[in-house]
Design a protein around this motif. Structure first.
Motif, PDB file in Angstrom:
ATOM      1  N   ALA A 361       0.837  -1.204   0.000  1.00 21.66           N
ATOM      2  CA  ALA A 361       0.000   0.000   0.000  1.00 21.66           C
ATOM      3  C   ALA A 361       0.868   1.250   0.000  1.00 21.66           C
ATOM      4  CB  ALA A 361      -0.914  -0.003   1.227  1.00 21.66           C
ATOM      5  N   TRP A 362       1.936   1.228   0.779  1.00 24.33           N
ATOM      6  CA  TRP A 362       2.847   2.373   0.844  1.00 24.33           C
ATOM      7  C   TRP A 362       3.501   2.631  -0.514  1.00 24.33           C
ATOM      8  CZ3 TRP A 362       4.262   6.130   4.273  1.00 24.33           C
ATOM      9  CH2 TRP A 362       5.460   6.785   4.044  1.00 24.33           C
ATOM     10  N   GLU A 363       3.992   1.586  -1.136  1.00 24.97           N
ATOM     11  CA  GLU A 363       4.659   1.758  -2.428  1.00 24.97           C
ATOM     12  C   GLU A 363       3.690   2.264  -3.488  1.00 24.97           C
ATOM     13  OE1 GLU A 363       6.462  -2.024  -3.169  1.00 24.97           O
ATOM     14  OE2 GLU A 363       8.255  -1.551  -1.965  1.00 24.97           O
ATOM     15  N   MET A 364       2.464   1.763  -3.460  1.00 24.33           N
ATOM     16  CA  MET A 364       1.480   2.174  -4.451  1.00 24.33           C
ATOM     17  C   MET A 364       1.142   3.651  -4.311  1.00 24.33           C
ATOM     18  SD  MET A 364      -2.288   0.532  -5.204  1.00 24.33           S
ATOM     19  CE  MET A 364      -2.827   0.673  -3.505  1.00 24.33           C
ATOM     20  N   THR A 365       0.865   4.096  -3.079  1.00 26.52           N
ATOM     21  CA  THR A 365       0.446   5.484  -2.908  1.00 26.52           C
ATOM     22  C   THR A 365       1.625   6.454  -3.004  1.00 26.52           C
ATOM     23  OG1 THR A 365       0.540   5.219  -0.488  1.00 26.52           O
ATOM     24  CG2 THR A 365      -1.577   4.867  -1.573  1.00 26.52           C
ATOM     25  N   THR A 366       2.818   6.012  -2.607  1.00 23.63           N
ATOM     26  CA  THR A 366       3.989   6.869  -2.783  1.00 23.63           C
ATOM     27  C   THR A 366       4.249   7.109  -4.269  1.00 23.63           C
ATOM     28  OG1 THR A 366       4.990   6.108  -0.715  1.00 23.63           O
ATOM     29  CG2 THR A 366       6.459   7.115  -2.325  1.00 23.63           C
ATOM     30  N   ALA A 367       4.060   6.069  -5.075  1.00 18.80           N
ATOM     31  CA  ALA A 367       4.216   6.222  -6.519  1.00 18.80           C
ATOM     32  C   ALA A 367       3.216   7.231  -7.074  1.00 18.80           C
ATOM     33  CB  ALA A 367       4.049   4.878  -7.215  1.00 18.80           C
ATOM     34  N   ILE A 368       1.982   7.198  -6.567  1.00 23.41           N
ATOM     35  CA  ILE A 368       0.970   8.157  -7.020  1.00 23.41           C
ATOM     36  C   ILE A 368       1.358   9.571  -6.599  1.00 23.41           C
ATOM     37  CG2 ILE A 368      -1.450   8.851  -6.860  1.00 23.41           C
ATOM     38  CD1 ILE A 368      -2.108   5.870  -6.343  1.00 23.41           C
ATOM     39  N   ASP A 369       1.808   9.720  -5.344  1.00 24.22           N
ATOM     40  CA  ASP A 369       2.225  11.049  -4.876  1.00 24.22           C
ATOM     41  C   ASP A 369       3.328  11.626  -5.761  1.00 24.22           C
ATOM     42  OD1 ASP A 369       0.437  11.039  -2.750  1.00 24.22           O
ATOM     43  OD2 ASP A 369       1.886  10.197  -1.331  1.00 24.22           O
ATOM     44  N   LEU A 370       4.245  10.765  -6.195  1.00 23.89           N
ATOM     45  CA  LEU A 370       5.373  11.233  -7.010  1.00 23.89           C
ATOM     46  C   LEU A 370       4.986  11.498  -8.465  1.00 23.89           C
ATOM     47  CD1 LEU A 370       8.260   9.048  -5.560  1.00 23.89           C
ATOM     48  CD2 LEU A 370       7.915  11.510  -5.266  1.00 23.89           C
ATOM     49  N   SER A 371       3.735  11.242  -8.832  1.00 24.82           N
ATOM     50  CA  SER A 371       3.282  11.625 -10.167  1.00 24.82           C
ATOM     51  C   SER A 371       3.033  13.128 -10.251  1.00 24.82           C
ATOM     52  CB  SER A 371       2.009  10.862 -10.542  1.00 24.82           C
ATOM     53  OG  SER A 371       0.896  11.298  -9.775  1.00 24.82           O
ATOM     54  N   PHE A 372       2.978  13.799  -9.088  1.00 29.36           N
ATOM     55  CA  PHE A 372       2.822  15.251  -9.049  1.00 29.36           C
ATOM     56  C   PHE A 372       4.218  15.878  -9.126  1.00 29.36           C
ATOM     57  CE2 PHE A 372      -0.982  13.560  -7.163  1.00 29.36           C
ATOM     58  CZ  PHE A 372      -1.994  14.407  -7.595  1.00 29.36           C
ATOM     59  N   PRO A 373       4.498  16.674 -10.138  1.00 27.55           N
ATOM     60  CA  PRO A 373       5.855  17.193 -10.347  1.00 27.55           C
ATOM     61  C   PRO A 373       6.421  17.955  -9.151  1.00 27.55           C
ATOM     62  CG  PRO A 373       4.502  17.599 -12.280  1.00 27.55           C
ATOM     63  CD  PRO A 373       3.581  17.083 -11.210  1.00 27.55           C
ATOM     64  N   GLY A 374       5.572  18.638  -8.388  1.00 30.61           N
ATOM     65  CA  GLY A 374       6.060  19.438  -7.265  1.00 30.61           C
ATOM     66  C   GLY A 374       6.407  18.644  -6.029  1.00 30.61           C
ATOM     67  N   VAL A 375       6.053  17.360  -5.983  1.00 31.28           N
ATOM     68  CA  VAL A 375       6.378  16.513  -4.825  1.00 31.28           C
ATOM     69  C   VAL A 375       7.804  16.008  -4.982  1.00 31.28           C
ATOM     70  CG1 VAL A 375       5.821  14.386  -3.589  1.00 31.28           C
ATOM     71  CG2 VAL A 375       3.982  15.858  -4.453  1.00 31.28           C
ATOM     72  N   LYS A 376       8.624  16.252  -3.980  1.00 35.31           N
ATOM     73  CA  LYS A 376      10.027  15.887  -4.063  1.00 35.31           C
ATOM     74  C   LYS A 376      10.206  14.395  -3.806  1.00 35.31           C
ATOM     75  CE  LYS A 376      11.788  20.419  -2.697  1.00 35.31           C
ATOM     76  NZ  LYS A 376      12.600  21.181  -1.713  1.00 35.31           N
ATOM     77  N   GLY A 377      11.073  13.776  -4.598  1.00 35.00           N
ATOM     78  CA  GLY A 377      11.358  12.358  -4.423  1.00 35.00           C
ATOM     79  C   GLY A 377      12.065  11.814  -5.650  1.00 35.00           C
ATOM     80  N   ARG A 378      12.649  10.664  -5.512  1.00 42.60           N
ATOM     81  CA  ARG A 378      13.407  10.051  -6.599  1.00 42.60           C
ATOM     82  C   ARG A 378      12.459   9.326  -7.551  1.00 42.60           C
ATOM     83  NH1 ARG A 378      16.342   4.948  -6.842  1.00 42.60           N
ATOM     84  NH2 ARG A 378      17.950   5.070  -8.462  1.00 42.60           N
ATOM     85  N   ARG A 379      12.578   9.660  -8.825  1.00 43.98           N
ATOM     86  CA  ARG A 379      11.729   9.040  -9.846  1.00 43.98           C
ATOM     87  C   ARG A 379      12.616   8.202 -10.768  1.00 43.98           C
ATOM     88  NH1 ARG A 379       9.848  13.833  -8.242  1.00 43.98           N
ATOM     89  NH2 ARG A 379       7.591  14.153  -8.016  1.00 43.98           N
ATOM     90  N   THR A 380      12.636   6.914 -10.532  1.00 41.89           N
ATOM     91  CA  THR A 380      13.435   6.008 -11.348  1.00 41.89           C
ATOM     92  C   THR A 380      12.762   5.821 -12.706  1.00 41.89           C
ATOM     93  OG1 THR A 380      12.261   4.055 -10.551  1.00 41.89           O
ATOM     94  CG2 THR A 380      14.166   4.806  -9.246  1.00 41.89           C
ATOM     95  N   TRP A 381      13.490   5.221 -13.628  1.00 35.70           N
ATOM     96  CA  TRP A 381      12.886   4.946 -14.943  1.00 35.70           C
ATOM     97  C   TRP A 381      11.710   3.998 -14.802  1.00 35.70           C
ATOM     98  CZ3 TRP A 381      12.331   0.078 -16.908  1.00 35.70           C
ATOM     99  CH2 TRP A 381      13.099  -0.942 -16.318  1.00 35.70           C
ATOM    100  N   LEU A 382      11.792   3.072 -13.820  1.00 33.69           N
ATOM    101  CA  LEU A 382      10.689   2.141 -13.608  1.00 33.69           C
ATOM    102  C   LEU A 382       9.456   2.879 -13.097  1.00 33.69           C
ATOM    103  CD1 LEU A 382       9.603  -0.731 -13.548  1.00 33.69           C
ATOM    104  CD2 LEU A 382      10.586  -0.991 -11.252  1.00 33.69           C
ATOM    105  N   LEU A 383       9.658   3.834 -12.194  1.00 34.28           N
ATOM    106  CA  LEU A 383       8.529   4.602 -11.682  1.00 34.28           C
ATOM    107  C   LEU A 383       7.900   5.434 -12.800  1.00 34.28           C
ATOM    108  CD1 LEU A 383       6.798   5.426  -9.283  1.00 34.28           C
ATOM    109  CD2 LEU A 383       8.470   7.223  -8.785  1.00 34.28           C
TER     110      LEU A 383
END
Length: 450
Positions: A361-383
């Protein structure tokens, strides 16, 4: 002993009652008979929900409680059949899937669960007590109770001894500090800064403005092009409940005119049209949620016997995705499995099981949060690949109801995220979606209400 009076605490108490002679639940608030929001739990003023998997767990712990709540005036909803979802500004095609959940306000949900727990002969409630700290053996190898203090009569601290102590006090848990004082830690903590703010209001719906039809809820989900969303749902006793939200500091105002203006910018125009003609039952209330949080207790190599941590005290995911209560219910069922052999639970083994429940659940929602450009975080090619696929899937779900059903089974934590990568589903997504779904036209900045 269970520290806290939250829904997590109630789930834990019900499970513990099957294995322990006496269970004591301690909280700062009045609990018995309460059907309104509690000062010690400000989120009870806002929409809280059990996802489909959580509803199954609730019924497993308290057989027949769904029927009790329905008789008590709580609507029953189908996550992909009677919920009107908007993603990227477009409405998904609905399908009845049997992903049932009850649309109770948080106080009413707690009330029904608490009544069941109150009826257990070996469970008692100590209301209006602050939790001061833990009590441990001299070598700090075991927690043997807690220090508590009444917040009503001015009496001093007292020690309540217990064979097992569970922290279910929520995000404000003092466990990291307590463990550190006993020589355990440090605790690794993960989180994503989302800058979320959400405001809620309740209404008596004007029948002439009823936008629901046969649906129970209308949910436009925030997207990168319009980082605002809402949950507008029928709830107990004939009320409707609206929570509107924005991320990265774009929070809804709490004055009625500003609240309505914010609602007018949502991707589901029927929400604004309904509320401006309906009777408000309260004023908008705002709750700020700056960052998600996961305390990785499972990574410790040493842990005191007789002590466990559950629910939001371990992990508070983005509340927009309504996962917290469901994760707590699954953790409670895991606690039951740890008690099946009649021996005290191994604390580290339990915390590792809790982490296993949280992780997908954490990985799924963290991935969604990182779809917003202004949210800071590492975006791998897989993400980035996952983000592209999810845009295709959500676009396809506007045309193919079977894709909506599969999507909601994952969102409801019934199926794991990997289920969305099954070859047959991928084929349907590619067949039904546009190669490059047309983006939603962003709302002009000058029209946004700050």
């Amino acid at each position: 002993m269970v520290l806290g009076g939250s829904i997590t605490a109630l789930f834990a108490a019900s499970i513990l009652s099957k294995s322990y002679r006496e269970v004591v639940l301690v909280d700062r608030d009045k609990l018995i008979g309460v059907t309104e929001w509690r000062k010690g739990a400000p989120q009870t003023r806002h929409i809280n929900g059990l996802l489909a998997r959580g509803h199954l767990a609730l019924e497993e712990m308290f057989p027949g409680i769904t029927e009790e709540m329905i008789i008590g005036g709580v609507p029953l909803s189908d996550l992909s059949g009677t919920v009107r979802w908007y993603f990227n500004g477009k409405r998904l095609k609905q399908v009845r899937s049997g992903l049932t959940c009850v649309a109770a306000t948080r106080p009413i949900m707690e009330y029904h669960v608490r009544r069941r727990v109150e009826a257990l002969p070996n469970v008692t409630f100590k209301e209006h007590y602050d939790i001061v700290g833990l009590v441990a053996t001299p070598d700090h190898s075991r927690v043997i109770g807690a220090r508590i203090q009444s917040n009503t009569d001015g009496t001093g601290e007292e020690i309540l001894h217990a064979d097992l102590v569970i922290d279910a006090t929520g995000r404000g848990s003092r466990t990291p500090v307590w463990l550190n004082s006993l020589g355990y830690g440090p605790i690794e903590e993960l989180g994503t800064k989302v800058g979320l703010g959400y405001a809620s209001r309740h209404y008596k719906l004007d029948p002439a403005s009823d936008p629901f039809g046969t649906d129970h809820s209308i949910n436009p989900v925030a997207s990168p092009t319009l980082p605002r969303g809402a949950i507008f749902t029928k709830t107990d006793n004939g009320k409707v409940e609206l929570t509107i939200y924005g991320i990265l500091g774009d929070h809804p105002p709490t004055d009625p005119a500003g609240f309505n203006a914010f609602a007018k910018t949502l991707a589901a125009p029927e929400i604004y049209e309904a509320i401006v003609n309906s009777e408000p039952l309260d004023d908008p209330a705002l709750y700020r949620f700056p960052t998600t949080m996961w305390r990785r207790y499972d990574k410790l190599t040493r842990w005191p016997e007789g002590y466990l941590v559950m629910g939001d005290a371990v992990c508070t995911p983005n509340p927009v995705y309504a996962q917290a209560q469901t994760l707590a219910s699954l953790e409670a069922l895991a606690l039951g499995r740890h008690l099946e052999d009649g021996t005290p639970p191994d604390p580290l083994a339990f915390q590792r099981d809790v982490a296993t429940i949280i992780k997908p659940a954490w990985e799924m929602t963290t991935a969604i949060d990182l779809s917003f450009p202004g949210v800071k975080g590492r975006r791998t090619w897989l993400l980035r690949l996952q983000h592209a696929y999810m845009r295709r899937l959500q676009d396809a779900a506007t045309r193919d109801s079977s894709i909506t059903g599969a999507f909601m089974r994952t969102a409801g934590l019934v199926d794991p995220p990997e289920a969305l990568m099954r070859p047959g589903l991928i084929w349907r997504v590619l067949r039904s979606s546009k190669a490059k779904p047309a983006p939603v036209k962003p709302v002009r900045q000058k029209s946004l209400v700050r």
